[in-house]
Design an enzyme around this catalytic site. Structure first.
Site, PDB file in Angstrom:
ATOM      1  N   ASP A  84       0.820  -1.215   0.000  1.00 24.88           N
ATOM      2  CA  ASP A  84       0.000   0.000   0.000  1.00 24.88           C
ATOM      3  C   ASP A  84       0.854   1.266   0.000  1.00 24.88           C
ATOM      4  O   ASP A  84       0.546   2.241  -0.695  1.00 24.88           O
ATOM      5  CB  ASP A  84      -0.921   0.024   1.223  1.00 24.88           C
ATOM      6  CG  ASP A  84      -2.045  -1.001   1.126  1.00 24.88           C
ATOM      7  OD1 ASP A  84      -2.085  -1.758   0.133  1.00 24.88           O
ATOM      8  OD2 ASP A  84      -2.885  -1.045   2.046  1.00 24.88           O
ATOM      9  N   HIS A 154       5.061  -6.025 -14.979  1.00 23.63           N
ATOM     10  CA  HIS A 154       5.767  -6.763 -13.939  1.00 23.63           C
ATOM     11  C   HIS A 154       4.738  -7.300 -12.937  1.00 23.63           C
ATOM     12  O   HIS A 154       4.727  -6.925 -11.770  1.00 23.63           O
ATOM     13  CB  HIS A 154       6.799  -5.864 -13.251  1.00 23.63           C
ATOM     14  CG  HIS A 154       7.868  -6.612 -12.508  1.00 23.63           C
ATOM     15  ND1 HIS A 154       9.205  -6.396 -12.727  1.00 23.63           N
ATOM     16  CD2 HIS A 154       7.800  -7.571 -11.557  1.00 23.63           C
ATOM     17  CE1 HIS A 154       9.921  -7.180 -11.938  1.00 23.63           C
ATOM     18  NE2 HIS A 154       9.082  -7.902 -11.211  1.00 23.63           N
ATOM     19  N   ASN A 198       7.810  -9.284 -17.701  1.00 22.32           N
ATOM     20  CA  ASN A 198       8.841  -9.763 -16.788  1.00 22.32           C
ATOM     21  C   ASN A 198       8.597 -11.216 -16.381  1.00 22.32           C
ATOM     22  O   ASN A 198       7.536 -11.565 -15.880  1.00 22.32           O
ATOM     23  CB  ASN A 198       8.862  -8.897 -15.520  1.00 22.32           C
ATOM     24  CG  ASN A 198       9.912  -9.373 -14.527  1.00 22.32           C
ATOM     25  OD1 ASN A 198      11.106  -9.173 -14.735  1.00 22.32           O
ATOM     26  ND2 ASN A 198       9.484 -10.036 -13.464  1.00 22.32           N
ATOM     27  N   GLU A 199       9.576 -12.065 -16.635  1.00 19.36           N
ATOM     28  CA  GLU A 199       9.637 -13.434 -16.130  1.00 19.36           C
ATOM     29  C   GLU A 199       8.307 -14.209 -16.207  1.00 19.36           C
ATOM     30  O   GLU A 199       7.728 -14.572 -15.184  1.00 19.36           O
ATOM     31  CB  GLU A 199      10.122 -13.435 -14.683  1.00 19.36           C
ATOM     32  CG  GLU A 199      11.496 -12.842 -14.491  1.00 19.36           C
ATOM     33  CD  GLU A 199      11.950 -12.877 -13.046  1.00 19.36           C
ATOM     34  OE1 GLU A 199      13.141 -13.102 -12.802  1.00 19.36           O
ATOM     35  OE2 GLU A 199      11.113 -12.659 -12.157  1.00 19.36           O
ATOM     36  N   GLU A 406      18.276  -8.646 -14.086  1.00 18.47           N
ATOM     37  CA  GLU A 406      18.197  -8.843 -12.634  1.00 18.47           C
ATOM     38  C   GLU A 406      19.291  -9.815 -12.222  1.00 18.47           C
ATOM     39  O   GLU A 406      19.445 -10.883 -12.810  1.00 18.47           O
ATOM     40  CB  GLU A 406      16.848  -9.427 -12.195  1.00 18.47           C
ATOM     41  CG  GLU A 406      15.673  -8.486 -12.266  1.00 18.47           C
ATOM     42  CD  GLU A 406      14.386  -9.126 -11.736  1.00 18.47           C
ATOM     43  OE1 GLU A 406      14.473 -10.032 -10.865  1.00 18.47           O
ATOM     44  OE2 GLU A 406      13.305  -8.726 -12.203  1.00 18.47           O
TER      45      GLU A 406
END
Length: 499
Positions: A84, A154, A198-199, A406
């Site tokens: 949050d 992502h 992403n991935e 990464e």
């Protein structure tokens, strides 16, 4: 006294790895390497929108699938935390980018929040505040001469799209393409490096096969195979949109980010298990794009067809691409976007084994007890695994340009992060050896991550940052770690100095 014992154990672990590296290099007859980084080689750092931004319901942003998970099933997060506020980078991005400049970072990889830009998930309503936020980030990066690397996705699509089935629904590929087109229209003039997704392997397995990550649906292998299938289609659609409509004018590059662990067969006479592990993990997403023939790996297709037949199914659990899709996906990346953290040992799963099967590869995954552990239980420090995966990519896919997007290690919570310096030095050492001795075509190296941040189902327990964030302080005070100061020296000298 206890801390002294732990420190001694840690130092012994480092010594074991250093000795093994020396033995490994000596036994392989490796010549002296010049550890200067080539001209034009980029060294940077990274983050992702949900992990650092916070402001989860501010300025028009809608609920995404991680917002939904942490608010409705907080027990699935190790420390019951959420994103949050996270690092509050939505409000503190100027401070963050100034810190990057002080360290000398060449590039910053960050992701866009789909739900911040398109709150409904569709292009019927574009949130101007969300668009402006990312333009503000680009303004600051330009101010300090830091190259932006944008990741479109992502793992945080709007929750409204998850109610359609998310990435198990093929319509998601088209919705992602619509989103990508908007992103290119807004940012292509300012950004030369894009990554689409992403991935996919990690997200599809942890989100749709298991309950580890959002959307946490536990749909068995069917869910992960559908997810990957549609993600590859969505990626290819976005790639061709950029290629046809924006490349000529702006001359940028676009690709996808593939996670590749490395695997060693546990038994010396086992010549098959490491290859099976590679194809079911790295090759699953890479082969359709980077191989000469395209499509999923033949080994994977054969194994799943047989497995599905034995399970009484009419067709394979692995979806099939049409000839048109195979050609459309093949070659749809300007670079091999690589994430790499660790290595595993593998051996065949015998019929009488009681070991739980992690996937359809029918392998047992384990570690060497001598490998040093990070804070994250899954992350063992095996530097030569990076060099070996780079050589594997070179040999298997005709030596594509590799962007390491990464690579990093987690600590418990320390400013004096000696282990991170050791990790980065050892992995960069192996990378440079692969580049200079074996001619692996590596162009970019990216440390994960810039800030300590929300690490998915591990919450704030695992700290990957070069910069510490005090999550107990409403101001989220930043403190550069020892590793940030070490990296600053490396960036200034453009050389990997002895550790």
């Amino acid at each position: 006294m206890c801390k002294i014992k732990l420190l001694n154990l840690y130092l012994c672990g480092i010594l074991i790895i250093l000795i093994s590296l020396v033995i490994y290099k000596t036994s392989n007859g490796i010549e002296e390497i010049d550890y200067t980084f080539p001209d034009g080689f980029l060294i940077g750092t990274a983050s992702s929108s949900y992990q650092v931004e916070g402001a989860w319901n501010e300025s028009g942003k809608s609920e995404n699938l991680w917002d939904y998970l942490v608010h409705h099933s907080s027990e699935k997060i190790l420390d019951r935390s959420n994103g949050d506020v996270a690092c509050d980078s939505y409000h503190k991005y100027k401070e963050d980018i100034k810190l990057m400049s002080d360290i000398g970072i060449n590039h910053y990889r960050f992701s866009l929040s789909w739900s911040r830009i398109l709150p409904t998930g569709y292009t019927d309503y574009i949130n101007k505040d969300g668009i402006q936020y990312y333009h503000n980030i680009l303004d600051e990066l330009e101010k300090y001469g830091i190259k932006p690397f944008i990741t479109l996705y992502h793992w945080d699509h709007p929750q409204s799209l998850e109610r359609l089935g998310g990435w198990t629904n093929e319509i998601m590929a088209d919705l992602f393409a619509d989103y990508a087109l908007l992103v290119f229209k807004e940012f292509a003039a300012r950004v030369k490096f894009f990554s689409t997704i992403n991935e996919p392997y990690i997200f599809c397995k942890a989100g749709y096969r298991t309950v580890d990550f959002a959307p946490s649906l536990n749909l068995s292998s069917w869910g992960e195979y559908l997810c990957m299938h549609n993600m590859l289609k969505g990626h290819a659609l976005a790639y061709h949109i950029y290629d046809k409509e924006f490349r000529k004018q702006y001359g940028g590059k676009i690709g996808i980010i593939t996670p590749c662990f490395h695997y060693y067969s546990k038994n010396n006479n086992d010549l098959e298990s490491s290859e099976v592990a590679f194809e079911f993990q790295c090759g699953w997403g890479a082969n359709p794009i980077f191989s000469k023939n395209g499509d999923y790996p033949e080994l994977m297709k054969r194994k799943l067809a047989l497995k599905s037949k034995l399970e009484g199914r009419r067709k394979s659990k692995l979806p099939s691409f049409s000839k048109e899709w195979i050609q459309y996906i093949k070659g749809s990346s300007d670079y091999f976007g690589l994430t790499h953290y660790t290595t595993y040992l593998v051996e065949p799963l015998l019929n009488n084994s009681n070991t739980q099967v992690q996937d359809d590869a029918d392998l047992i995954y384990s570690i060497d007890d001598q490998w040093l552990s990070a804070q994250s239980p899954w992350l063992k420090i095996v530097p030569r695994g990076l060099a070996d995966i780079l050589r594997k990519i070179k040999d298997k896919y005709d030596n594509p340009p590799v962007y390491i997007l990464e690579n990093g290690v987690s600590d418990a919570n320390t400013i004096n992060d000696t282990m991170r310096i050791f990790y980065l030095h050892a992995y960069m050492n192996e990378m440079l050896t692969a580049m200079k001795r074996d001619k692996c075509n590596v162009k970019v190296y990216t440390v994960w991550s810039f800030l300590d941040s929300f690490e998915w189902n591990r919450g704030y327990v695992d700290k990957f940052g070069l910069v510490s964030v005090n999550f107990n302080d409403p101001n989220r005070t930043r403190t550069p770690k020892k590793s940030a100061m070490w990296l600053k020296k490396v960036l200034a000298s453009r050389k990997l100095e002895p550790y």
